[in-house]
Design an enzyme around this catalytic site. Structure first.
Site, PDB file in Angstrom:
ATOM      1  N   GLU A 205       0.826  -1.216   0.000  1.00 38.43           N
ATOM      2  CA  GLU A 205       0.000   0.000   0.000  1.00 38.43           C
ATOM      3  C   GLU A 205       0.856   1.260   0.000  1.00 38.43           C
ATOM      4  O   GLU A 205       0.395   2.341   0.351  1.00 38.43           O
ATOM      5  CB  GLU A 205      -0.964  -0.027   1.190  1.00 38.43           C
ATOM      6  CG  GLU A 205      -1.851  -1.265   1.224  1.00 38.43           C
ATOM      7  CD  GLU A 205      -3.264  -1.063   0.679  1.00 38.43           C
ATOM      8  OE1 GLU A 205      -3.785   0.049   0.770  1.00 38.43           O
ATOM      9  OE2 GLU A 205      -3.840  -2.043   0.162  1.00 38.43           O
TER      10      GLU A 205
ATOM     11  N   HIS B 277      -4.193   1.788   7.673  1.00 34.93           N
ATOM     12  CA  HIS B 277      -2.819   2.095   7.260  1.00 34.93           C
ATOM     13  C   HIS B 277      -2.094   2.651   8.486  1.00 34.93           C
ATOM     14  O   HIS B 277      -2.701   3.333   9.319  1.00 34.93           O
ATOM     15  CB  HIS B 277      -2.776   3.180   6.167  1.00 34.93           C
ATOM     16  CG  HIS B 277      -3.279   2.731   4.833  1.00 34.93           C
ATOM     17  ND1 HIS B 277      -4.131   3.484   4.064  1.00 34.93           N
ATOM     18  CD2 HIS B 277      -3.037   1.610   4.127  1.00 34.93           C
ATOM     19  CE1 HIS B 277      -4.390   2.848   2.928  1.00 34.93           C
ATOM     20  NE2 HIS B 277      -3.745   1.713   2.941  1.00 34.93           N
TER      21      HIS B 277
ATOM     22  N   CYS C 102      -2.843  11.304   3.778  1.00 35.21           N
ATOM     23  CA  CYS C 102      -3.230  10.329   2.741  1.00 35.21           C
ATOM     24  C   CYS C 102      -3.166  10.952   1.358  1.00 35.21           C
ATOM     25  O   CYS C 102      -2.899  10.276   0.374  1.00 35.21           O
ATOM     26  CB  CYS C 102      -4.665   9.850   2.934  1.00 35.21           C
ATOM     27  SG  CYS C 102      -5.001   9.083   4.503  1.00 35.21           S
TER      28      CYS C 102
HETATM   29  O1  SUG Z   1      -7.829   2.897   0.812  1.00 37.15           O
HETATM   30  N1  SUG Z   1     -10.561   5.053   1.019  1.00 37.15           N
HETATM   31  C1  SUG Z   1      -9.136   4.871   1.038  1.00 37.15           C
HETATM   32  C2  SUG Z   1      -8.492   5.822   1.981  1.00 37.15           C
HETATM   33  C3  SUG Z   1      -6.991   5.794   1.875  1.00 37.15           C
HETATM   34  C4  SUG Z   1      -6.321   6.562   2.927  1.00 37.15           C
HETATM   35  N2  SUG Z   1      -4.914   6.558   2.718  1.00 37.15           N
HETATM   36  C5  SUG Z   1      -3.976   6.555   3.685  1.00 37.15           C
HETATM   37  N3  SUG Z   1      -4.273   6.261   4.941  1.00 37.15           N
HETATM   38  N4  SUG Z   1      -2.767   6.792   3.356  1.00 37.15           N
HETATM   39  C6  SUG Z   1      -8.775   3.430   1.384  1.00 37.15           C
HETATM   40  O2  SUG Z   1      -9.432   2.848   2.254  1.00 37.15           O
HETATM   41  C7  SUG Z   1     -12.810   4.655   0.197  1.00 37.15           C
HETATM   42  C8  SUG Z   1     -13.493   4.279  -1.089  1.00 37.15           C
HETATM   43  C9  SUG Z   1     -14.987   4.119  -1.001  1.00 37.15           C
HETATM   44  O3  SUG Z   1     -15.485   3.658   0.007  1.00 37.15           O
HETATM   45  O4  SUG Z   1     -15.654   4.434  -2.009  1.00 37.15           O
HETATM   46  C10 SUG Z   1     -11.331   4.436   0.096  1.00 37.15           C
HETATM   47  O5  SUG Z   1     -10.852   3.753  -0.783  1.00 37.15           O
END
Ligand code: SUG
Length: 419
Positions: free
Chosen positions: A163, A231, A348
């Site tokens: 990731e 994460h 993020c």
């Molecule tokens: O991968 N949300 C992302 C958020 C990523 C956050 N990134 C870091 N922490 N670096 C994920 O969970 C939500 C998509 C949705 O529900 O439509 C989403 O993918």
């Protein structure tokens, strides 16, 4: 050569929506089915980039991806009109906005060949994210095409989940000095999957030519994953010689802290105790999903989501910390509610790359004037609102496609990025 940290923010794409696709990401689940506001979301992200520029930081940008991802749908034997609802939602997701998941980055001072290495993240754990990497890789190969300065690697093969920088921290005396790279991996936490596998972390470290004596592999606490830290960057952040972390972020923190202090004696650890801020409050407020940045005039700032200011225990702790004359001197709250509702805070939305800006393709660097142009396109083209029932609407899809084409054309990238 002037190495400095550049924050590349993912611009929120015109298909931004709430489909509840990320199990283990509590905000994504909580907002499933809600209406989204892509235009407001993109403008919030642009304001965050402006705030960084005003702090004196160098700012870059990654473009949204072409959506719906017809190539991915075709590989599944379908198309956007015929796909099942959850497959269609995955093909429409704007999740590439969270650029911390674009790649893992090892700056030149850490690598054996003296180049900055980037490995595009495979994101295989979540279907809607698993098809991001080809378009991400295409952008990385353009932005960092100077092979004297950069090496861009293809993704780690499945099934090893990777990731990207969301699970990597780097500590060093200064950005342009050799650092200690810390790869944080997970094992499942309660019902939630671990997205970063240790096999992937080790492969990235090898491919980047890191010094094994200055590379640590640290397990995330299952308790943190179960509480919603999908994460590591939801519970810890590092910058130069400072690690800012929740007490319950790591499985075996004493051993980790000891190893870290032995490898980098100048390290400073600011640990927020659970008695002051619970894991639940840390995750709700995204206190640690802040951009911890070094200010040109000295000292550090935390660029935080508004939610941190609105969470009483968190703000009280932060105000006391800043008053205490430690390394963090300034708190900069930013409104990112549209992204936050999908579990994406300030950290993020950005990928940190330590590099000489003159080696980066200038189309991926922004100042306020370029952001004005991009904001004008967002204002004219990005849909104002998307209700979950709209995802199959052919007019909406045409509009999303037109938005992307206009932006990419304006940035003179259409020749290289056409889907
Ligand atoms: O991968 N949300 C992302 C958020 C990523 C956050 N990134 C870091 N922490 N670096 C994920 O969970 C939500 C998509 C949705 O529900 O439509 C989403 O993918």
């Amino acid at each position: 050569m002037t190495l400095r940290e550049i924050n590349f923010d993912g611009l929120v794409g015109p298909s931004h929506n709430y489909a509840g696709l990320s199990m283990g990401n509590l905000a994504s689940t909580a907002h499933a089915g809600a209406s989204s506001f892509p235009r407001a979301a993109a403008l919030q992200g642009i304001e965050k980039m402006r705030a960084n520029i005003r702090l004196g930081l160098t700012q870059g940008i990654f473009l949204p991806q072409w959506r719906p991802d017809g190539k991915w749908l075709a590989a599944l034997g379908t198309d956007v009109g015929n796909a099942e609802a959850h497959i269609r939602a995955a093909a429409m997701s704007a999740s590439s906005m969270w650029a911390a998941n674009a790649a893992t980055v090892s700056p030149a001072p850490d690598t054996s060949d003296g180049r900055t290495h980037l490995t595009v993240a495979n994101l295989v754990t979540m279907p809607h994210r698993s098809h991001e990497w080809p378009q991400t890789l295409a952008q990385l190969r353009i932005a960092f095409s100077d092979q004297r300065a950069f090496a861009v690697h293809a993704p780690i093969p499945a099934p090893f989940g990777d990731e990207g920088a969301a699970n990597q921290m780097r500590l060093c005396e200064r950005h342009d000095q050799p650092g200690v790279e810390i790869f944080v991996y997970g094992q499942a936490g309660g019902p939630f999957p671990a997205r970063q596998h240790v096999e992937a972390s080790k492969a990235v470290a090898r491919l980047h030519g890191l010094d094994p004596d200055r590379t640590l592999f640290v397990m995330q606490s299952p308790q943190a994953i179960a509480a919603g830290a999908f994460h590591n960057d939801v519970v810890a952040v590092a910058n130069e010689r400072l690690l800012f972390t929740h007490e319950q972020a790591f499985a075996n923190k004493e051993r980790f802290y000891d190893e870290l202090r032995a490898t980098l004696p100048c390290v400073e650890i600011i640990e927020v105790p659970a008695s002051a801020v619970s894991l639940a409050d840390a995750i709700r407020s995204y206190l640690f999903n802040a951009q911890l940045v070094s200010l040109p005039a000295g000292g550090m700032a935390l660029v935080l989501p508004m939610e941190a200011r609105e969470t009483t225990a968190v703000w009280a702790w932060l105000e006391e910390m800043v008053a205490g004359n430690g390394p963090i001197r300034q708190l900069v709250p930013v409104d990112l509610r549209q992204s936050m509702n999908n579990g994406g805070g300030p950290a993020c939305l950005r990928l940190r790359v330590v590099a000489d800006p003159s080696n980066v393709d200038p189309r991926f660097l922004v100042d306020e004037a370029r952001l004005d142009d991009i904001a004008a396109i967002v204002n004219s083209y990005w849909p104002e609102e998307i209700a979950s029932a709209d995802l199959a609407d052919t007019r909406l899809i045409a509009r999303i496609e037109q938005s992307w084409l206009t932006l990419v054309d304006h940035l003179q990238l259409s020749g290289e990025l056409m889907p």
